[in-house]
Write a protein that holds these residues in place. Structure first.
Motif, PDB file in Angstrom:
ATOM      1  N   LEU A 105       0.813  -1.223   0.000  1.00 51.74           N
ATOM      2  CA  LEU A 105       0.000   0.000   0.000  1.00 51.74           C
ATOM      3  C   LEU A 105       0.847   1.275   0.000  1.00 51.74           C
ATOM      4  CD1 LEU A 105      -2.989  -1.011   2.301  1.00 51.74           C
ATOM      5  CD2 LEU A 105      -2.937  -0.822  -0.189  1.00 51.74           C
ATOM      6  N   PRO A 106       1.881   1.388   0.867  1.00 54.52           N
ATOM      7  CA  PRO A 106       2.717   2.597   0.774  1.00 54.52           C
ATOM      8  C   PRO A 106       3.371   2.745  -0.598  1.00 54.52           C
ATOM      9  CG  PRO A 106       3.106   1.490   2.863  1.00 54.52           C
ATOM     10  CD  PRO A 106       2.273   0.561   2.029  1.00 54.52           C
ATOM     11  N   ALA A 107       3.777   1.624  -1.208  1.00 54.21           N
ATOM     12  CA  ALA A 107       4.399   1.694  -2.527  1.00 54.21           C
ATOM     13  C   ALA A 107       3.410   2.179  -3.578  1.00 54.21           C
ATOM     14  CB  ALA A 107       4.955   0.328  -2.915  1.00 54.21           C
ATOM     15  N   ILE A 108       2.165   1.690  -3.506  1.00 56.26           N
ATOM     16  CA  ILE A 108       1.136   2.131  -4.455  1.00 56.26           C
ATOM     17  C   ILE A 108       0.877   3.627  -4.299  1.00 56.26           C
ATOM     18  CG2 ILE A 108      -1.322   1.964  -5.020  1.00 56.26           C
ATOM     19  CD1 ILE A 108      -1.144  -1.013  -4.447  1.00 56.26           C
ATOM     20  N   VAL A 109       0.771   4.081  -3.052  1.00 53.97           N
ATOM     21  CA  VAL A 109       0.560   5.506  -2.791  1.00 53.97           C
ATOM     22  C   VAL A 109       1.699   6.326  -3.389  1.00 53.97           C
ATOM     23  CG1 VAL A 109       0.474   7.252  -0.980  1.00 53.97           C
ATOM     24  CG2 VAL A 109      -0.845   5.148  -0.726  1.00 53.97           C
ATOM     25  N   ASP A 110       2.930   5.878  -3.155  1.00 53.22           N
ATOM     26  CA  ASP A 110       4.097   6.618  -3.640  1.00 53.22           C
ATOM     27  C   ASP A 110       4.169   6.619  -5.165  1.00 53.22           C
ATOM     28  OD1 ASP A 110       6.338   8.168  -3.087  1.00 53.22           O
ATOM     29  OD2 ASP A 110       7.694   6.459  -3.216  1.00 53.22           O
ATOM     30  N   LEU A 111       3.987   5.463  -5.765  1.00 55.22           N
ATOM     31  CA  LEU A 111       4.080   5.361  -7.228  1.00 55.22           C
ATOM     32  C   LEU A 111       2.979   6.146  -7.927  1.00 55.22           C
ATOM     33  CD1 LEU A 111       4.959   1.567  -7.486  1.00 55.22           C
ATOM     34  CD2 LEU A 111       6.476   3.478  -8.029  1.00 55.22           C
ATOM     35  N   LYS A 112       1.838   6.279  -7.278  1.00 54.34           N
ATOM     36  CA  LYS A 112       0.732   6.989  -7.893  1.00 54.34           C
ATOM     37  C   LYS A 112       0.809   8.493  -7.693  1.00 54.34           C
ATOM     38  CE  LYS A 112      -4.286   6.901  -8.423  1.00 54.34           C
ATOM     39  NZ  LYS A 112      -5.542   6.178  -8.095  1.00 54.34           N
ATOM     40  N   LEU A 113       1.248   8.951  -6.530  1.00 53.57           N
ATOM     41  CA  LEU A 113       1.173  10.370  -6.199  1.00 53.57           C
ATOM     42  C   LEU A 113       2.469  11.145  -6.417  1.00 53.57           C
ATOM     43  CD1 LEU A 113      -0.999  10.511  -2.962  1.00 53.57           C
ATOM     44  CD2 LEU A 113      -1.694  10.831  -5.326  1.00 53.57           C
ATOM     45  N   ARG A 114       3.623  10.510  -6.213  1.00 57.50           N
ATOM     46  CA  ARG A 114       4.870  11.266  -6.280  1.00 57.50           C
ATOM     47  C   ARG A 114       5.094  11.904  -7.660  1.00 57.50           C
ATOM     48  NH1 ARG A 114       9.502  11.403  -2.811  1.00 57.50           N
ATOM     49  NH2 ARG A 114       8.613   9.664  -1.616  1.00 57.50           N
ATOM     50  N   PRO A 115       4.848  11.189  -8.778  1.00 57.06           N
ATOM     51  CA  PRO A 115       5.022  11.850 -10.085  1.00 57.06           C
ATOM     52  C   PRO A 115       4.113  13.060 -10.262  1.00 57.06           C
ATOM     53  CG  PRO A 115       4.935   9.473 -10.350  1.00 57.06           C
ATOM     54  CD  PRO A 115       4.542   9.759  -8.943  1.00 57.06           C
ATOM     55  N   THR A 116       2.886  12.983  -9.702  1.00 59.86           N
ATOM     56  CA  THR A 116       1.951  14.105  -9.795  1.00 59.86           C
ATOM     57  C   THR A 116       2.437  15.296  -8.975  1.00 59.86           C
ATOM     58  OG1 THR A 116       0.115  12.571 -10.085  1.00 59.86           O
ATOM     59  CG2 THR A 116      -0.431  14.821  -9.441  1.00 59.86           C
ATOM     60  N   ILE A 117       2.935  15.011  -7.766  1.00 64.72           N
ATOM     61  CA  ILE A 117       3.395  16.080  -6.879  1.00 64.72           C
ATOM     62  C   ILE A 117       4.671  16.714  -7.402  1.00 64.72           C
ATOM     63  CG2 ILE A 117       4.262  16.575  -4.560  1.00 64.72           C
ATOM     64  CD1 ILE A 117       2.410  14.334  -3.535  1.00 64.72           C
ATOM     65  N   SER A 118       5.612  15.876  -7.866  1.00 66.19           N
ATOM     66  CA  SER A 118       6.906  16.382  -8.308  1.00 66.19           C
ATOM     67  C   SER A 118       6.856  16.974  -9.708  1.00 66.19           C
ATOM     68  CB  SER A 118       7.946  15.254  -8.261  1.00 66.19           C
ATOM     69  OG  SER A 118       8.068  14.749  -6.950  1.00 66.19           O
ATOM     70  N   GLY A 119       5.962  16.462 -10.558  1.00 60.85           N
ATOM     71  CA  GLY A 119       5.837  16.973 -11.918  1.00 60.85           C
ATOM     72  C   GLY A 119       7.113  16.788 -12.711  1.00 60.85           C
ATOM     73  N   SER A 120       7.543  17.839 -13.374  1.00 58.79           N
ATOM     74  CA  SER A 120       8.739  17.762 -14.209  1.00 58.79           C
ATOM     75  C   SER A 120      10.016  17.686 -13.391  1.00 58.79           C
ATOM     76  CB  SER A 120       8.797  18.988 -15.138  1.00 58.79           C
ATOM     77  OG  SER A 120       8.830  20.184 -14.360  1.00 58.79           O
ATOM     78  N   ARG A 121       9.886  17.882 -12.067  1.00 52.79           N
ATOM     79  CA  ARG A 121      11.072  17.870 -11.203  1.00 52.79           C
ATOM     80  C   ARG A 121      11.418  16.464 -10.713  1.00 52.79           C
ATOM     81  NH1 ARG A 121      10.036  19.674  -6.779  1.00 52.79           N
ATOM     82  NH2 ARG A 121       7.793  20.021  -6.876  1.00 52.79           N
ATOM     83  N   LEU A 122      10.832  15.426 -11.321  1.00 54.39           N
ATOM     84  CA  LEU A 122      11.044  14.059 -10.873  1.00 54.39           C
ATOM     85  C   LEU A 122      12.463  13.598 -11.224  1.00 54.39           C
ATOM     86  CD1 LEU A 122       9.742  11.644  -9.511  1.00 54.39           C
ATOM     87  CD2 LEU A 122       8.973  10.855 -11.754  1.00 54.39           C
ATOM     88  N   CYS A 123      13.371  13.734 -10.285  1.00 53.08           N
ATOM     89  CA  CYS A 123      14.754  13.332 -10.499  1.00 53.08           C
ATOM     90  C   CYS A 123      15.417  13.208  -9.132  1.00 53.08           C
ATOM     91  CB  CYS A 123      15.501  14.343 -11.365  1.00 53.08           C
ATOM     92  SG  CYS A 123      15.553  16.002 -10.664  1.00 53.08           S
ATOM     93  N   GLY A 124      16.637  12.707  -9.105  1.00 56.43           N
ATOM     94  CA  GLY A 124      17.396  12.632  -7.872  1.00 56.43           C
ATOM     95  C   GLY A 124      16.698  11.831  -6.796  1.00 56.43           C
ATOM     96  N   THR A 125      16.411  12.484  -5.659  1.00 53.19           N
ATOM     97  CA  THR A 125      15.811  11.800  -4.512  1.00 53.19           C
ATOM     98  C   THR A 125      14.449  11.226  -4.852  1.00 53.19           C
ATOM     99  OG1 THR A 125      16.970  13.301  -3.003  1.00 53.19           O
ATOM    100  CG2 THR A 125      15.112  12.061  -2.113  1.00 53.19           C
ATOM    101  N   ASP A 126      13.615  11.988  -5.568  1.00 53.70           N
ATOM    102  CA  ASP A 126      12.283  11.504  -5.932  1.00 53.70           C
ATOM    103  C   ASP A 126      12.372  10.234  -6.772  1.00 53.70           C
ATOM    104  OD1 ASP A 126      10.773  13.429  -4.627  1.00 53.70           O
ATOM    105  OD2 ASP A 126      10.967  14.846  -6.275  1.00 53.70           O
ATOM    106  N   LEU A 127      13.270  10.225  -7.721  1.00 47.29           N
ATOM    107  CA  LEU A 127      13.429   9.057  -8.577  1.00 47.29           C
ATOM    108  C   LEU A 127      13.939   7.866  -7.776  1.00 47.29           C
ATOM    109  CD1 LEU A 127      13.272   7.897 -11.414  1.00 47.29           C
ATOM    110  CD2 LEU A 127      15.620   8.722 -11.814  1.00 47.29           C
TER     111      LEU A 127
END
Length: 438
Positions: free
Chosen positions: A384-406
């Motif tokens: 469940l935490p993985a699903i939450v992260d995989l679904k929401l983090r790209p939306t929250i980070s947007g084009s800034r998805l790199c480094g720690t987020d990735l």
């Protein structure tokens, strides 16, 4: 892992201020209710203690057996470290989204985070996990009690367990169990006591022998079924995710979140390492799925006051913890089905005596915890935490998805895969009867 020391996956539909909700009655004092006055009221060290109170418990009893199932001391130690790191990632993920959604307040429960992402299907899933986790854990507690009662009263140990079940039924039928919260510290104390007793048995003159040192260095090639049956037991013992959000809610300085995660998991890992290593080195391939059974059969140590005292303390703690588990299962069912709201006694009867009937046969603690953790712990800690992260983090980070987020997304993907393998593998291994019998 105890369930009686903090709020679980309490569905968001439960009344927040209702004095008799399962949320309030599971909340045993060290966390408090989720009123605004309690938000940010606790320092990091008290929060660390709260996590320890929520995690340390009966789940650790299988860890020496896990080391044997995984092939030896080093394999078991590496598995403990790896799964501790995955558990820490789960807590870091929960922290990220709690602070994202409520930077000044707090989410009330783990389920609120899941429901934000999965909607009504998330609510149903959390209700199912809560009922099965509470009731299945109660079966495990009863299996432990049965073994201890049979050891104390060989001729009528199972009859004693049935008598205890009558007491549990009446208590589980009550509308308010908040008076039991004063005993919440017992689970943590008993867990540490059992570790001390196991280490003492190993380092005693009878325990620290050339043969025991050889057992520490011995290893064998485990089968895939052995590994599949063992890994869920580690997950169960490390499951702090279910209690973490309400603990984080009380943390006054949210910049100390990383310290909270690292120190609480480090202390849990140290306790588990001492218990698992000393228990495995003491008994080797003959270690039982419940380390207390092994200590009770050790000719040099079984009659010592330390072992007997630990067994009595364990029986007392589990007996006091069981009503809370049945209470949570009953309240969750009643909240999901309002038509059962007035059926406290009959519903508690089904839950208590159903669990007792499941515990009475010769079934291993490893089997029960394997099934419960395979379904629940894998979902709660990894999936469940993985699903939450995989679904929401790209939306929250947007084009800034790199480094720690990735990097976090990659670890979440790994966590999702591990959770899925544990879910499937544990059910497969236990269906094949790998851990059946003590």
């Amino acid at each position: 892992m105890t369930v009686d020391s903090a709020a679980l996956l309490t569905p968001a539909s439960l009344a927040r201020k209702h004095s008799h909700s399962s949320e309030d009655c599971l909340n045993t004092g060290q966390i408090g209710r989720y009123g605004d006055a309690h938000v940010g009221s606790t320092d990091v060290w008290r929060c660390i203690l709260n996590v320890l109170l929520a995690v340390l418990g009966a789940g650790q009893l299988t860890l020496p057996y896990v080391m044997h199932q995984l092939g030896g001391l080093w394999q078991g130690a590496i598995a403990l470290v790896v799964f501790t790191l995955l558990s820490m990632h789960s807590l870091k993920t929960l922290s990220y989204y709690e602070l994202h959604f409520t930077p000044l307040g707090c989410l009330e429960s783990y389920s609120q985070l899941v429901i934000r992402v999965l909607g009504s299907s998330g609510s149903l899933l959390c209700q199912f996990l809560l009922v099965f986790y509470a009731w299945g854990g109660a079966v495990a507690f009863l299996v432990i009690l049965k073994a201890e009662f049979v050891a104390f009263f060989p001729s009528y140990g199972r009859a004693v367990l049935c008598g205890i079940a009558c007491f549990l039924w009446r208590l589980s039928s009550c509308e308010d169990l908040t008076f039991l919260k004063k005993f919440s510290w017992l689970g943590c104390v008993v867990a540490v006591l059992i570790t001390i007793v196991t280490v003492t048995a190993f380092v005693s003159p009878h325990g620290l022998t050339e043969q025991s040192l050889q057992l520490c260095s011995s290893s064998h090639e485990p089968s895939l079924l052995d590994v599949a049956a063992a890994l869920p037991l580690i997950s169960f013992s490390l499951n702090s995710s279910w209690a973490y959000i309400p603990v984080l809610c009380t943390l006054s300085d949210k910049s100390r979140t990383t310290s909270l995660i690292i120190w609480s998991n480090l202390l849990i890992l140290l306790n588990y390492m001492f218990l698992a290593a000393s228990g495995y080195c003491k008994f080797g391939k003959d270690v039982k799925p419940n380390i207390m059974d092994s200590l009770g059969q050790d000719q040099d140590f079984a009659d010592s006051w330390m072992v007997r005292g630990a067994k009595v303390a364990l029986c007392l703690q589990l007996t006091l913890a069981l009503p809370l588990r049945f209470f949570v299962a009953r309240k969750t069912i009643q909240d999901a089905r309002p038509s059962l709201a007035g059926s406290n006694s009959s519903l508690a009867l089904v839950l208590v005596f159903g669990a007792t009937a499941a515990a009475l046969p010769d079934i291993s603690l490893a089997t029960v915890l394997g099934i419960v953790s395979g379904i629940c712990a894998s979902m709660i800690i990894y999936i469940l935490p993985a699903i939450v992260d995989l679904k929401l983090r790209p939306t929250i980070s947007g084009s800034r998805l790199c480094g720690t987020d990735l990097a976090n997304l990659l670890v979440s993907l790994l966590s999702l895969i591990v959770g899925g393998l544990i879910l499937v593998g544990s059910l497969w291994a236990n269906a094949m009867g790998v851990a059946v019998g003590s």
